[in-house]
Design an enzyme around this catalytic site. Structure first.
Site, PDB file in Angstrom:
ATOM      1  CE1 TYR A   1      -3.533  -2.683   0.507  1.00  0.00           C
ATOM      2  CE2 TYR A   1      -4.658  -0.593   0.752  1.00  0.00           C
ATOM      3  CZ  TYR A   1      -4.686  -1.941   0.517  1.00  0.00           C
ATOM      4  OH  TYR A   1      -5.896  -2.556   0.291  1.00  0.00           O
TER       5      TYR A   1
ATOM      6  CE  LYS B   1       0.438 -18.206  -2.864  1.00  0.00           C
ATOM      7  NZ  LYS B   1      -0.150 -19.536  -2.777  1.00  0.00           N
TER       8      LYS B   1
ATOM      9  CG  ASP C   1      -3.322 -20.428  -1.375  1.00  0.00           C
ATOM     10  OD1 ASP C   1      -2.795 -20.400  -0.248  1.00  0.00           O
ATOM     11  OD2 ASP C   1      -2.817 -21.039  -2.341  1.00  0.00           O
TER      12      ASP C   1
ATOM     13  CG  ASP D   1      -8.699  -4.463   1.228  1.00  0.00           C
ATOM     14  OD1 ASP D   1      -9.634  -3.947   1.874  1.00  0.00           O
ATOM     15  OD2 ASP D   1      -8.649  -4.462  -0.018  1.00  0.00           O
TER      16      ASP D   1
ATOM     17  CG  ASP E   1     -14.533  -6.471   1.542  1.00  0.00           C
ATOM     18  OD1 ASP E   1     -14.278  -5.702   2.499  1.00  0.00           O
ATOM     19  OD2 ASP E   1     -14.995  -6.063   0.446  1.00  0.00           O
TER      20      ASP E   1
HETATM   21  C1  IPM Z   1     -10.631  -0.633   3.258  1.00  0.00           C
HETATM   22  C2  IPM Z   1     -10.642  -0.085   1.852  1.00  0.00           C
HETATM   23  C3  IPM Z   1      -9.360   0.673   1.545  1.00  0.00           C
HETATM   24  C4  IPM Z   1      -8.226  -0.318   1.669  1.00  0.00           C
HETATM   25  C5  IPM Z   1      -9.339   1.351   0.165  1.00  0.00           C
HETATM   26  C6  IPM Z   1     -10.454   2.376   0.049  1.00  0.00           C
HETATM   27  C7  IPM Z   1      -8.026   2.000  -0.135  1.00  0.00           C
HETATM   28  O1  IPM Z   1     -10.897  -1.107   0.936  1.00  0.00           O
HETATM   29  O2  IPM Z   1     -10.453   0.146   4.214  1.00  0.00           O
HETATM   30  O3  IPM Z   1     -10.825  -1.846   3.430  1.00  0.00           O
HETATM   31  O4  IPM Z   1      -7.934  -1.084   0.736  1.00  0.00           O
HETATM   32  O5  IPM Z   1      -7.604  -0.340   2.733  1.00  0.00           O
HETATM   33 MN    MN Z   2     -11.441  -2.994   1.856  1.00  0.00          MN
END
Ligand code: IPM
Ligand code: MN
Ligand code: NAD
Length: 347
Positions: free
Chosen positions: A132, A183, A216, A240, A244
């Protein structure tokens, strides 16, 4: 008196933060806040992304930052989100992205036969380095010979502090298992560093089971048997992605809260989700992730009992089906805020 910096931001950020602030005001009337006009609108209006003076004030004058989301189709470069959100993470050195994955109601879980006790873990996502940092470059852009390099930065200090934070949290909360995910089988420099640091730090926590999974396999196991996890620690990008997935296990991205932390220095709380341009402005976004993030913020300010009350109120809304449509309900964003306030009266 705690003082909070608020950035509603873009898209549904505004809608969900409005509800989070109503809840915050109800349970913590002594907390004051200042709202910052930062985000896509501001950038399109006057070119401002993140004034250095604001970053200084966040560091010095506020107890925490509460942020909605940043991202707007009219700013395809995403430059404002990088300067504001990643800017805060990097410049305030918020090296822990603390993302709990907690199922509050079995009915919101997409997996069959899972109860709240089966899905209750925390992801420690490294938040200041990895892929990042923007280190890299483009060469011969827009030609057939174009080269684009994105470099992953892993420092011993950076890896060690996030791994240590994960173990320390596990010990403090009586959790038995920490799983590090990387990884290293393909990424032989940076992730080899993660392997070595993980082993060294684990030795200081002999009572905690230290386990490693390649990322993975981790994603597969999170779906097949999420009950095997207490704490997962991983790098910025993998964190990240897996959070999700973790959000989906909880019942969706509308329920996932997070804290960007550097203990004793600064903290920023935000829902895990983004600005959701596809539903922005319709009043149908789920505000519960923002409400739970406000709860985490209050926990961070030393009010764990208030955080608990907010969680209980959210759980009551889920139990009673007082939710937005993506969870099978019929309520608007505002009505879910009302439902949380109602439930707070009764918990
Ligand atoms: C998160 C978001 C951010 C990230 C983006 C908006 C840069 O997806 O906070 O999870 O990848 O950290
Ligand atoms: Mn995110
Ligand atoms: P997103 O999280 O905004 O949306 C993904 C999907 O989930 C969409 O279908 C959306 O409608 C749904 N969703 C998200 N939040 C919801 C909620 N509270 N209630 C109901 N449904 C919800 O991810 P995206 O579409 O990839 O990103 C949109 C923009 O947000 C992009 O610019 C992205 O970079 C940005 N983003 C910002 C943050 C942040 O500021 N922390 C986090 C993630 C994405």
């Amino acid at each position: 008196m705690p003082h909070i910096a608020v950035v509603p931001g873009d898209g549904i950020g505004n809608e969900v933060i409005a509800e989070g602030l109503r809840v915050l005001g109800a349970v913590a009337p002594d907390v004051t806040w200042e709202t910052f006009d930062l985000g896509a609108e501001r950038y399109l209006r006057d070119g401002t992304t993140m004034p250095p003076e604001v970053m200084r004030r966040w560091r010095e004058d506020f107890d925490a930052v509460y942020l909605g989301a940043l991202g707007d189709p009219r700013v395809p470069s995403n430059v404002h989100a990088r300067d504001i959100l990643l800017g805060a993470r990097f410049q305030l050195d918020l090296y822990i992205n603390f993302r709990p994955v907690r199922l509050l109601d079995s009915r919101t879980c997409p997996l069959k036969d899972k109860a709240p006790e089966d899905i209750d873990f925390v992801v420690f996502r490294e938040n200041t380095e990895g892929l990042y940092t923007g280190i890299g470059g483009q060469f011969k852009r827009d030609t057939d010979d174009e080269v684009a390099i994105e470099q992953e930065m892993n420092t011993r200090k950076g890896v060690e502090r996030i791994v240590r934070a994960a173990f320390a949290w596990a010990r403090q909360h009586g959790k038995r298992r920490v799983c590090m995910s990387d990884k290293a089988n393909a990424m032989r420099h940076g992730h080899d560093l993660w392997q070595r640091v993980f082993k060294a730090v684990a030795a200081d926590y002999p009572e905690i089971e230290a386990r490693h999974l390649y990322v993975d396999v981790l994603t597969m196991q999170m779906v097949l048997a999420p009950e095997q996890f207490d704490v997962i620690v991983t790098n910025n990008l993998f964190g990240d992605i897996v959070t999700d997935l973790g959000a989906a296990l909880q019942g969706g991205i509308g329920l996932a809260a997070s804290g960007n932390l550097n203990p004793g220095v600064a903290a920023l709380f935000e829902p895990v989700h983004g600005s959701a341009p596809d539903i922005a402005g319709k009043g149908i976004a789920n505000p519960l992730a923002a409400v739970l993030s406000a709860g985490m913020l209050l926990g961070h300010l030393g009010r764990p009992q208030v955080e608990r009350r907010i969680q209980d109120a959210v759980q009551a809304c889920l139990r009673d089906g007082r939710v937005t449509r993506e969870l099978g309900g019929t309520l608007t964003t505002r009505e879910v805020g009302d439902a949380v306030l109602d439930s707070l009266g009764g918990v």
